[in-house]
Write a protein that holds these residues in place. Structure first.
Motif, PDB file in Angstrom:
ATOM      1  N   PHE A   1       0.834  -1.203   0.000  1.00 38.49           N
ATOM      2  CA  PHE A   1       0.000   0.000   0.000  1.00 38.49           C
ATOM      3  C   PHE A   1       0.871   1.256   0.000  1.00 38.49           C
ATOM      4  O   PHE A   1       1.764   1.407   0.828  1.00 38.49           O
ATOM      5  CB  PHE A   1      -0.926   0.007   1.218  1.00 38.49           C
ATOM      6  CG  PHE A   1      -1.955   1.088   1.177  1.00 38.49           C
ATOM      7  CD1 PHE A   1      -3.082   0.952   0.393  1.00 38.49           C
ATOM      8  CD2 PHE A   1      -1.799   2.261   1.900  1.00 38.49           C
ATOM      9  CE1 PHE A   1      -4.054   1.952   0.341  1.00 38.49           C
ATOM     10  CE2 PHE A   1      -2.751   3.267   1.858  1.00 38.49           C
ATOM     11  CZ  PHE A   1      -3.886   3.101   1.068  1.00 38.49           C
ATOM     12  N   PRO A   2       0.597   2.173  -0.943  1.00 39.59           N
ATOM     13  CA  PRO A   2       1.380   3.418  -0.971  1.00 39.59           C
ATOM     14  C   PRO A   2       1.038   4.308   0.226  1.00 39.59           C
ATOM     15  O   PRO A   2      -0.121   4.410   0.623  1.00 39.59           O
ATOM     16  CB  PRO A   2       0.946   4.079  -2.278  1.00 39.59           C
ATOM     17  CG  PRO A   2      -0.373   3.468  -2.615  1.00 39.59           C
ATOM     18  CD  PRO A   2      -0.407   2.104  -1.976  1.00 39.59           C
ATOM     19  N   LEU A   3       2.042   4.917   0.794  1.00 44.34           N
ATOM     20  CA  LEU A   3       1.827   5.801   1.942  1.00 44.34           C
ATOM     21  C   LEU A   3       1.340   7.168   1.488  1.00 44.34           C
ATOM     22  O   LEU A   3       1.632   7.616   0.387  1.00 44.34           O
ATOM     23  CB  LEU A   3       3.133   5.955   2.732  1.00 44.34           C
ATOM     24  CG  LEU A   3       3.688   4.665   3.327  1.00 44.34           C
ATOM     25  CD1 LEU A   3       5.031   4.945   3.990  1.00 44.34           C
ATOM     26  CD2 LEU A   3       2.716   4.058   4.311  1.00 44.34           C
ATOM     27  N   ARG A   4       0.577   7.804   2.339  1.00 41.53           N
ATOM     28  CA  ARG A   4       0.147   9.190   2.141  1.00 41.53           C
ATOM     29  C   ARG A   4      -0.556   9.405   0.799  1.00 41.53           C
ATOM     30  O   ARG A   4      -0.262  10.348   0.078  1.00 41.53           O
ATOM     31  CB  ARG A   4       1.331  10.126   2.298  1.00 41.53           C
ATOM     32  CG  ARG A   4       2.047   9.911   3.621  1.00 41.53           C
ATOM     33  CD  ARG A   4       3.245  10.745   3.756  1.00 41.53           C
ATOM     34  NE  ARG A   4       2.811  11.985   4.406  1.00 41.53           N
ATOM     35  CZ  ARG A   4       3.569  13.031   4.534  1.00 41.53           C
ATOM     36  NH1 ARG A   4       4.789  13.033   4.070  1.00 41.53           N
ATOM     37  NH2 ARG A   4       3.113  14.103   5.123  1.00 41.53           N
ATOM     38  N   VAL A   5      -1.509   8.549   0.470  1.00 43.79           N
ATOM     39  CA  VAL A   5      -2.171   8.609  -0.834  1.00 43.79           C
ATOM     40  C   VAL A   5      -2.951   9.898  -1.053  1.00 43.79           C
ATOM     41  O   VAL A   5      -3.120  10.328  -2.190  1.00 43.79           O
ATOM     42  CB  VAL A   5      -3.095   7.394  -1.081  1.00 43.79           C
ATOM     43  CG1 VAL A   5      -2.291   6.128  -1.180  1.00 43.79           C
ATOM     44  CG2 VAL A   5      -4.179   7.298  -0.033  1.00 43.79           C
TER      45      VAL A   5
END
Length: 182
Positions: free
Chosen positions: A41-45
């Motif tokens: 999961f990408p951070l700070r989407v």
């Protein structure tokens, strides 16, 4: 025994615990392709800069979602023979609430809680389902157009995914209409 995993939706950011990737996000309804193992999961989407045009589209999206949420809340409180139709609209309302939350996070503002125009529901399920169908068609069309206009990748993917979910809601309305007519 298979190990349970933590999956995370790239649209709403919520986590799902399970052995397999769900077909749809249980919170915002996004399709499986937007659900990733939490380790990917990408951070700070939602930490993105949006254009003024995207801001206007997101603000209008909030208006659409709060209107649909209000409609579904009213329909969820109505009765029917077996409770299926109100239950379905309560579930749809939860999804619309999640969409509203996603838009608010992108805008970095509190979301509206009251629609700009009053809604009137009928004592007739067929008429109410048709009203829901109209609202969903407007939302799906707007989100497809907003996705085409968007230049920020995060905004583009959110509008694309939510347009797909609203199209699913149109199919649900069609099913509920057949239930109401029988």
């Amino acid at each position: 025994m298979t190990e349970a995993k933590v999956w995370r939706c790239c649209i709403c950011g919520d986590s799902y615990l399970g052995y397999d990737r769900p077909t749809n996000c249980p919170f915002c309804g996004a399709h499986a392709q937007y659900i990733l193992p939490s380790s990917n999961f990408p951070l700070r989407v939602n930490d993105v800069q949006i254009t003024e045009s995207e801001r206007a589209d997101l603000e209008y999206a909030c208006d659409l979602e709060v209107t649909n949420l209000t409609l579904y809340k009213a329909l969820g409180e109505m009765g029917d023979r077996n409770g299926l139709i109100p239950s379905a609209y309560r579930a749809l309302g939860k999804i619309e609430h999640e969409h509203l939350s996603v838009f608010g996070k992108l805008l970095k503002v509190p979301v509206p809680t009251e629609p700009k125009q009053a809604l009137t529901v009928q004592d007739n399920w067929t008429a109410n389902i048709e009203l829901s169908h109209q609202h969903e068609e407007i939302a799906a069309q707007f989100y497809r157009e907003a996705a085409e206009r968007a230049t920020t990748p995060r905004v583009k993917i959110v509008f694309t995914a939510i347009a797909e979910v609203e199209e699913d809601h149109i199919a649900i309305d069609n099913y509920l209409k057949s239930v109401a007519e029988n």
